[in-house]
Design a protein around this motif. Sequence first.
Motif, PDB file in Angstrom:
ATOM      1  N   ARG A  84       0.836  -1.204   0.000  1.00  0.00           N
ATOM      2  CA  ARG A  84       0.000   0.000   0.000  1.00  0.00           C
ATOM      3  C   ARG A  84       0.869   1.250   0.000  1.00  0.00           C
ATOM      4  O   ARG A  84       0.632   2.193  -0.758  1.00  0.00           O
ATOM      5  CB  ARG A  84      -0.962   0.012   1.185  1.00  0.00           C
ATOM      6  N   GLU A  88       0.843   3.902  -3.104  1.00  0.00           N
ATOM      7  CA  GLU A  88       0.446   5.281  -2.811  1.00  0.00           C
ATOM      8  C   GLU A  88       1.603   6.253  -3.039  1.00  0.00           C
ATOM      9  O   GLU A  88       1.386   7.383  -3.453  1.00  0.00           O
ATOM     10  CB  GLU A  88      -0.100   5.378  -1.393  1.00  0.00           C
ATOM     11  N   GLU A  91       1.665   6.809  -6.742  1.00  0.00           N
ATOM     12  CA  GLU A  91       0.487   7.480  -7.273  1.00  0.00           C
ATOM     13  C   GLU A  91       0.228   8.849  -6.673  1.00  0.00           C
ATOM     14  O   GLU A  91      -0.435   9.660  -7.294  1.00  0.00           O
ATOM     15  CB  GLU A  91      -0.746   6.589  -7.098  1.00  0.00           C
ATOM     16  N   GLY A  92       0.742   9.115  -5.487  1.00  0.00           N
ATOM     17  CA  GLY A  92       0.369  10.364  -4.866  1.00  0.00           C
ATOM     18  C   GLY A  92       1.484  11.330  -4.557  1.00  0.00           C
ATOM     19  O   GLY A  92       1.243  12.515  -4.419  1.00  0.00           O
ATOM     20  N   VAL A 169      -6.519   0.878  -6.435  1.00  0.00           N
ATOM     21  CA  VAL A 169      -5.438   0.664  -5.471  1.00  0.00           C
ATOM     22  C   VAL A 169      -5.749  -0.490  -4.525  1.00  0.00           C
ATOM     23  O   VAL A 169      -4.897  -1.342  -4.281  1.00  0.00           O
ATOM     24  CB  VAL A 169      -5.126   1.958  -4.684  1.00  0.00           C
TER      25      VAL A 169
END
Length: 190
Positions: A84, A88, A91-92, A169
């Motif tokens: 995770r 993340e 992607e972030g 996700v």
Amino acid sequence: MAFTARSDQTRAAILDAARRRFGTDGYERATIRAIAADAGIDPSMVMRYYGSKDGLFAAASDIDLRLPDLSAVPPERAGETIVRHFIERWEGDLADEVLIVLFRSAITNEAAAGRLREIFGAQVAGALAAGVDDPSELPARAGLVSTQLLGVALCRYILRLPPVVAMDVDTLVASLSPTLQRYLTGPLPA
């Protein structure tokens, strides 16, 4: 003080230009002259601050994966936590796309591949160290975890493999977590 601020701004402009240029041209085709032009400075300034193209690339690809502290995570959730976090992170928190630049460059350039090995080798092993019972297994476990992290990065963010890109996700995390968990806590073949 003004000199230091100007120096910091110049360094930041060089690194931004280098990341963009390495990302679009790759390591081999990117030149100090082109990077300097992109940054609006003389090429001698790039050499002054970074010494060489290799030095500039190392600075431009300095990445902290910011892997989570697994000592604060129940052992049975470690795989999910790492997956995770990594998804993340990609992607972030990659406005500058440093990982993508490094990944693309690593495919065609040994120096970039070495840099990627250093980053993943040290940081993944460091994150896993507290949770691995047998320290002699740490390199193998960290290597196996890295295969999954790098594989999903390649397929989702570089090659953009449609079925992998289409996964949300949570589905991606649920799909990859059991494999990472096995690499972290399951028995390794002799």
